[in-house]
Every structure is written in C-alpha cells, then in structure tokens.
Design a protein around this motif. Structure first.
Motif, PDB file in Angstrom:
ATOM      1  N   ILE A  96      71.713  35.243 -15.107  1.00 52.12           N
ATOM      2  CA  ILE A  96      70.795  36.269 -15.618  1.00 52.12           C
ATOM      3  C   ILE A  96      71.496  37.162 -16.627  1.00 52.12           C
ATOM      4  N   ARG A  97      72.738  37.537 -16.318  1.00 51.88           N
ATOM      5  CA  ARG A  97      73.465  38.397 -17.252  1.00 51.88           C
ATOM      6  C   ARG A  97      73.651  37.710 -18.603  1.00 51.88           C
ATOM      7  N   ARG A  98      73.969  36.420 -18.550  1.00 56.14           N
ATOM      8  CA  ARG A  98      74.157  35.679 -19.801  1.00 56.14           C
ATOM      9  C   ARG A  98      72.860  35.705 -20.622  1.00 56.14           C
ATOM     10  N   LYS A  99      71.770  35.485 -19.928  1.00 58.77           N
ATOM     11  CA  LYS A  99      70.456  35.518 -20.582  1.00 58.77           C
ATOM     12  C   LYS A  99      70.188  36.905 -21.195  1.00 58.77           C
ATOM     13  N   LEU A 100      70.404  37.973 -20.417  1.00 60.70           N
ATOM     14  CA  LEU A 100      70.143  39.323 -20.904  1.00 60.70           C
ATOM     15  C   LEU A 100      71.036  39.642 -22.101  1.00 60.70           C
ATOM     16  N   ARG A 101      72.294  39.182 -22.023  1.00 56.96           N
ATOM     17  CA  ARG A 101      73.213  39.474 -23.112  1.00 56.96           C
ATOM     18  C   ARG A 101      72.738  38.852 -24.416  1.00 56.96           C
TER      19      ARG A 101
END
Lengths: 77, 77, 77, 77, 77, 77
Positions: free
Chosen positions: D38-43
């Motif tokens: 999820i963090r990768r996506k948000l970034r």
C-alpha cells in the motif's frame, strides 16, 4: 492599520488570554484581506465548510499557545 | 461567551490535561461558529470525512502541547 | 472514556516514547469520533489517500515532539 | 515493530540529525500504514502531487525541529 | 545525498538565517523527491496554485523558527 | 534577493512585532515565487478562497510566534 489595536500580550487571566487568541486570529485575516465586503463573503462561504472551520480553530490554537507562553501560563494564578 | 468556562490551565494529572485539550478544541470551534445548529450540521458532514477528522486531531495535539507545557509535563507525578 | 488510559508522560526510552506518540494520535481520533464502526470505515477510506496519510504522520510528529520534550529528550540516556 | 530501530535522539552533527528527521518521517508513515505494498502505491500517487509533497516536507521540518532541540542545536560544534 | 551540504546551524545574522530556512525547505523537498525532472514538473504545477504556494511558505516559517532558535534570536546583534 | 531587507528581529513593541510577522509571511511567498506578475495572479485567486486565506493567517501566526519569542514577549513593557 490602527496604531494601537494591540498594546500588550499580557492578560490578567486565562479567559482573557483565550479571547485575545481569538482576536489575533481575526486580525490575521483582517490584515491579510482588508476589504470588509470580501471578508463577509468568505465568512459566509466557510460557514458551510467543516474543513475550513477546523483550520480556523488550528490558527486559534496556535495563537493561544503564543499568548499563554507570553503570560508564562499564569503560573501564579 | 461565558465568563468562567476556563478558570485555569492547571490540571491535576495527564488524563485531565488531555481532556482539557479536547475541551479547548471544542471551544475553538464553538467560539468561531456560535450557532449550535450550524455546528451540528458541520459535525455530521465531517463525520464522514477522514481528512477533516485528522485535522481535528491535529488541533487537539496542538492544544495538548500547550496544556502539558503549562503543567510542566507533570514532572513531579 | 477510560480513567486510566494514560497515567504518565514519562517513558523509559525513545522507542517507547515514540510508541506513545502513536498512541496519542490514535486516542485523538478515538475521542473525537468514538464510534468504532465509523472509524473503521474512515480508516479504510484514507488507506487509499496519500494526502490524509501524510496528515496523520504530521499529527504523530506533533505528539512525538510533546513526548520527547516531556522526557527532556532522554538527555541522560 | 522493531524494538531497536531508534535507540537515541543524539546525533553527532547537523547532517546526521537531518537524516534522522527524514527517517522519523518515514517511520511515521510506516507505523501508520504497515503494509509495504500500500505504501508503494501511495508513494507513486503523491509523486505526481505537489501538494502532498509539500505536506511531506512540513512533516520533515517538524521532526527536524524536534531533533535539533534534542541536540541543543549542536551549540558546541 | 551529499555529505556536507549543511555543516552548521549557526548563521552570522538574521538575513543569512532566513536564507538558510529557505534552503532547508528546498532540501526537504529534494530529499523526499530526488528526481530533478519530477521536481521541475511539480514546481511548474504549483506555480499556478495559491494553496500549495502558501503551504510552501508555512514550511519556510517552520524552518525559520528552528534556525532563529538555534541562533538564540541573534540576541547580541 | 536584497541584502538588507531584514536586519534584526528586535521590535520596540508588540504592534511592530506583529507587523513584522506579516512582513515575514509576505517575504516567504515572495522568495518562493519571485515573479511579481505570478504573485499578483495567485493573490487574486485566493482572494476568493476562504481556505487559502485561513492558511495565510496560519503562516502569520507561526511567524508571529517566532517574533514574540525573539523579543521575549516584551516582558518589560
């Protein structure tokens, strides 16, 4: 801009210090946007906008922090 | 606005200091927007808005900082 | 609201102080929006929203500042 | 969450203190949103959003303030 | 990231302290988003966005506060 | 950027300190966005936007805090 709108940061008690923080917040808007008509318009806008209202309260909180520090938290009261 | 809603910044312990920070945050909204009906409406709006909710918690955090500093972090408790 | 969820600001070390800042941030949301169901819903919303996520981390940073000051930066550790 | 990711606030110099502030900001996001995917996506989302990027730098600025205060501004260097 | 981009927080005077606050703000964006091409793109975006511009000035204000405190407000100048 | 636009943080009284905070806020925007034409355009944009206006007042509040601390709250006035 008036010469004497804010002669001192000292306030006798917490309550008046809090009111002063509110007053600061209003002045910050007033000095940024001096036209009263525009301010009235903007105010009616954000009256309906929870997000802006919370932002206003954040500014009050910041000013309140400044006022209470200036009064050394009324430690002696 | 009531004369005596906040007589002091002193709180006996962290828990009550925290509750006071919450109370400040509510007062900041209340004094900015005195009409209870409008506040109720706005509250139901941001109940569904994560962004505004986080902004509210930021205001609480700011007020909490002020309260704990005023109580010198309850260093003696 | 529980009477004893936060008895002290003192933490033995930085790590636990940091965890406490996280805990504060959660409490601020929880006390503002006590209904667990609504919070769950909001959380799943902002899970997809980078902007709100950054705002959450700003609240954690503010609370962290309060905690480290209360512990005098663990100067003796 | 790792037990020892941050053993101290002390940093030998300003540069390493600054890097620590960056590290704090990353941890704040990581602890709030533990799922790496999820963090990768948000970034990748906010990579294209100037507004969120500025908000990230505000969090870094807040953490930097905490770190430099903890190190007493490296007054002796 | 360069090893020596910021060797000290000390500045001879207010003006250079202010410039340093600006520099901090730029570094915070640069370290968060190292790709120069993306930064150029984002910058041209927010050039047209008053809201982001104000947010940038808030970050500068925060960094400025850190710098002036580190220099003890240049009390002796 | 002019060499001498801000020679000192010292102000004789609260009123002039407040004006200085306003001046800081303007400089922060000016140094970030040096083109006067673009600033004029942006200003006319946010004149109609309550949200940005409140953000501006938040920046003024932050700068005001810095100025009053630098002047030790004019404790002797």
């Amino acid at each position: 801009m008036a010469n004497t709108w804010l002669p001192t940061l000292k306030n006798p008690d917490l309550q008046s210090g809090y009111d002063r923080a509110i007053m600061f917040s209003r002045m910050e808007v007033k000095l940024t946007r001096p036209d009263a008509e525009i301010r009235r318009k903007l105010r009616s806008d954000y009256e309906k906008d929870a997000s802006v209202l919370i932002d206003v309260s954040a500014v009050v909180a910041a000013n309140f922090h400044t006022v209470v520090a200036a009064n050394k938290y009324w430690s002696n009261t």
